[in-house]
Design a protein around this motif. Structure first.
Motif, mmCIF file in Angstrom:
data_model
loop_
_atom_site.group_PDB
_atom_site.id
_atom_site.type_symbol
_atom_site.label_atom_id
_atom_site.label_comp_id
_atom_site.label_asym_id
_atom_site.label_seq_id
_atom_site.Cartn_x
_atom_site.Cartn_y
_atom_site.Cartn_z
ATOM 1 N N THR A 15 -22.365 54.922 -96.819
ATOM 2 C CA THR A 15 -23.659 55.604 -96.750
ATOM 3 C C THR A 15 -24.019 55.797 -95.280
ATOM 4 O OG1 THR A 15 -24.396 54.715 -98.876
ATOM 5 C CG2 THR A 15 -26.112 55.492 -97.379
ATOM 6 N N LEU A 16 -24.446 54.746 -94.602
ATOM 7 C CA LEU A 16 -24.742 54.845 -93.176
ATOM 8 C C LEU A 16 -23.484 54.760 -92.326
ATOM 9 C CD1 LEU A 16 -27.959 52.641 -92.954
ATOM 10 C CD2 LEU A 16 -27.814 55.133 -92.775
ATOM 11 N N GLY A 203 -27.909 40.459 -106.485
ATOM 12 C CA GLY A 203 -27.982 41.806 -107.046
ATOM 13 C C GLY A 203 -29.020 42.668 -106.342
ATOM 14 N N LYS A 204 -28.823 43.959 -106.398
ATOM 15 C CA LYS A 204 -29.717 44.867 -105.679
ATOM 16 C C LYS A 204 -31.094 44.953 -106.308
ATOM 17 C CE LYS A 204 -26.472 47.401 -102.963
ATOM 18 N NZ LYS A 204 -26.113 48.643 -102.275
ATOM 19 N N LEU A 205 -31.179 44.834 -107.627
ATOM 20 C CA LEU A 205 -32.487 44.911 -108.274
ATOM 21 C C LEU A 205 -33.394 43.785 -107.784
ATOM 22 C CD1 LEU A 205 -34.384 46.275 -110.252
ATOM 23 C CD2 LEU A 205 -33.357 44.923 -112.098
ATOM 24 N N GLN A 206 -32.848 42.586 -107.618
ATOM 25 C CA GLN A 206 -33.646 41.476 -107.099
ATOM 26 C C GLN A 206 -34.124 41.767 -105.676
ATOM 27 O OE1 GLN A 206 -34.770 38.033 -108.266
ATOM 28 N NE2 GLN A 206 -35.942 38.928 -106.584
ATOM 29 N N CYS A 223 -37.851 54.911 -101.512
ATOM 30 C CA CYS A 223 -36.732 55.794 -101.855
ATOM 31 C C CYS A 223 -35.440 55.075 -101.505
ATOM 32 C CB CYS A 223 -36.828 57.108 -101.080
ATOM 33 S SG CYS A 223 -35.498 58.294 -101.434
ATOM 34 N N VAL A 224 -34.471 55.116 -102.413
ATOM 35 C CA VAL A 224 -33.190 54.437 -102.227
ATOM 36 C C VAL A 224 -32.114 55.471 -101.919
ATOM 37 C CG1 VAL A 224 -31.461 52.943 -103.294
ATOM 38 C CG2 VAL A 224 -33.904 52.628 -103.839
ATOM 39 N N VAL A 225 -31.295 55.177 -100.905
ATOM 40 C CA VAL A 225 -30.212 56.076 -100.507
ATOM 41 C C VAL A 225 -28.908 55.292 -100.523
ATOM 42 C CG1 VAL A 225 -29.412 57.735 -98.785
ATOM 43 C CG2 VAL A 225 -31.862 57.187 -98.939
ATOM 44 N N GLY A 226 -27.942 55.746 -101.322
ATOM 45 C CA GLY A 226 -26.678 55.026 -101.400
ATOM 46 C C GLY A 226 -25.645 55.814 -102.173
ATOM 47 N N ASP A 227 -24.479 55.202 -102.355
ATOM 48 C CA ASP A 227 -23.375 55.901 -103.023
ATOM 49 C C ASP A 227 -22.938 55.229 -104.316
ATOM 50 O OD1 ASP A 227 -22.180 53.665 -101.519
ATOM 51 O OD2 ASP A 227 -20.278 54.528 -102.180
ATOM 52 N N GLY A 228 -23.526 54.073 -104.665
ATOM 53 C CA GLY A 228 -22.996 53.294 -105.778
ATOM 54 C C GLY A 228 -23.891 53.243 -107.002
ATOM 55 N N TRP A 229 -23.296 52.748 -108.088
ATOM 56 C CA TRP A 229 -24.016 52.678 -109.357
ATOM 57 C C TRP A 229 -25.110 51.620 -109.324
ATOM 58 C CZ3 TRP A 229 -24.247 48.061 -111.852
ATOM 59 C CH2 TRP A 229 -23.314 47.092 -111.487
ATOM 60 N N GLU A 230 -24.892 50.520 -108.579
ATOM 61 C CA GLU A 230 -25.859 49.425 -108.630
ATOM 62 C C GLU A 230 -27.184 49.825 -108.006
ATOM 63 O OE1 GLU A 230 -26.315 44.647 -107.725
ATOM 64 O OE2 GLU A 230 -24.732 45.775 -106.719
ATOM 65 N N GLU A 231 -27.148 50.489 -106.858
ATOM 66 C CA GLU A 231 -28.408 50.930 -106.263
ATOM 67 C C GLU A 231 -29.054 52.040 -107.088
ATOM 68 O OE1 GLU A 231 -25.165 52.461 -103.307
ATOM 69 O OE2 GLU A 231 -25.548 50.643 -104.462
ATOM 70 N N PHE A 242 -33.778 58.209 -106.112
ATOM 71 C CA PHE A 242 -32.465 57.783 -105.622
ATOM 72 C C PHE A 242 -31.721 58.998 -105.100
ATOM 73 C CE2 PHE A 242 -28.657 55.531 -105.053
ATOM 74 C CZ PHE A 242 -27.617 56.224 -105.608
ATOM 75 N N VAL A 243 -31.187 58.879 -103.895
ATOM 76 C CA VAL A 243 -30.399 59.941 -103.271
ATOM 77 C C VAL A 243 -28.961 59.475 -103.207
ATOM 78 C CG1 VAL A 243 -30.109 61.388 -101.233
ATOM 79 C CG2 VAL A 243 -32.404 60.622 -101.898
ATOM 80 N N ARG A 244 -28.077 60.178 -103.893
ATOM 81 C CA ARG A 244 -26.670 59.765 -103.968
ATOM 82 C C ARG A 244 -25.862 60.410 -102.839
ATOM 83 N NH1 ARG A 244 -23.648 57.583 -107.878
ATOM 84 N NH2 ARG A 244 -25.193 57.980 -109.503
ATOM 85 N N ILE A 245 -25.268 59.564 -102.007
ATOM 86 C CA ILE A 245 -24.429 60.025 -100.912
ATOM 87 C C ILE A 245 -23.012 60.284 -101.425
ATOM 88 C CG2 ILE A 245 -23.415 59.396 -98.688
ATOM 89 C CD1 ILE A 245 -26.383 59.983 -98.528
#
Length: 291
Positions: A15-16, A203-206, A223-231, A242-245
């Motif tokens: 992502t970054l 975990g990311k939700l926590q 706002c969440v920015v990432g490439d994975g299913w968990e985020e 959610f912004v998918r990279i």
């Protein structure tokens, strides 16, 4: 009306920064064979070497690798404020069991030193020759990835221009290497150490829940920015955009390309404009969904 607090929650890898996709050749493959995969792998291995050296030499990683925590201040209540200028970290008996208060205090001491070193920056850790090698590696990688690193950094900088905007990193990697990555990839000027979270154990939700609680009582938008299913699933559970990279060259949300203005659009679609006029009618960029 006062500007709302926009909280940008970033994933790190793919992502970054780009590292895994260099090491496994996925970045070169996604570029339709316009990139030399072997060169990418070589760059990725050099980054791994730099990261591990910083962790081991400056961040006590050999001592605390097996005691990963979700953020540096998690044990701050056990830190009694002892002057650590002459403290011997090699002979203080730190180790198991971690439910022992004295070991929690010893780990809190190490976290305090790591935070102080992080805040001072990499130029206060590495010597001139290592800085030169690091600068060269950064520029070579930025060139190979068509300015992915510098473009992501510029986007972070734009997002933090306003006083009420916050960049937070939530990574699935262990905390200490993630802090080293922030320094080496030049992200520390826009992401302070207290804004770096490791979701490896919890975990990311926590982590998202902790972040929401941290900003409770303030007029905050997330706002969440990432490439994975968990985020993605975590953002959906929190009802955050959610912004998918995507590393593929033709994708809309990648670097270079994605800007802070694009991200503000996602905020407005979900939360409404900052003037409070309700949801906008604009569509989100192709290939992404507002959750």
């Amino acid at each position: 009306m006062d500007q709302k607090l926009n909280v940008y929650i970033w994933d790190m890898d793919e992502t970054l920064i780009l590292l895994k996709s260099l090491l496994n050749g996925a970045y070169a493959e996604a570029s339709n064979d316009t990139k030399d995969a072997e060169h990418g792998i070589k760059l990725g291995k050099l980054w791994e070497n730099h990261i591990l050296k910083v962790c081991d030499k400056h961040f006590f990683y050999e001592q605390i690798e097996n005691f990963n925590q979700p953020y540096l201040d998690v044990l701050s209540e056990y830190d009694d404020g002892l002057d650590l200028s002459s403290y011997n970290f090699d002979q203080d008996g730190f180790g198991m069991p971690m439910d022992c208060i004295i070991n929690k205090r010893r780990l809190a001491y190490r976290h305090r030193i790591i935070g102080e070193k992080y805040s001072k920056g990499l130029h206060n850790i590495l010597n001139r020759d290592l800085i030169k090698l690091w600068d060269s590696l950064y520029e070579l990688t930025d060139s190979y990835t068509d300015k992915w690193l510098s473009s992501a950094r510029a986007c972070l900088s734009q997002c933090s221009e306003f006083e009420k905007n916050v960049n937070i990193l939530v990574t699935s990697g262990p905390l200490i290497p993630s802090l080293a990555k922030c320094l080496l990839y030049r992200l520390d000027d826009t992401i302070p150490h207290e804004n770096v979270y490791s979701s490896l154990e919890v975990g990311k939700l926590q982590c998202f829940s902790w972040i929401k609680e941290r900003f409770s009582g303030r007029d905050a938008r997330f706002c969440v920015v990432g490439d994975g299913w968990e985020e993605c699933e975590g953002a959906e559970s929190m009802k955050w955009p959610f912004v998918r990279i995507d590393i593929r060259p033709g994708s809309v949300c990648r670097f270079p390309g994605l800007t802070c203005e694009d991200l503000r659009h996602y905020f407005n679609v979900v939360y409404g404009t900052e003037e409070g006029n309700g949801l906008t009618s604009e569509a989100t960029p192709e290939g992404n969904q507002v959750r």
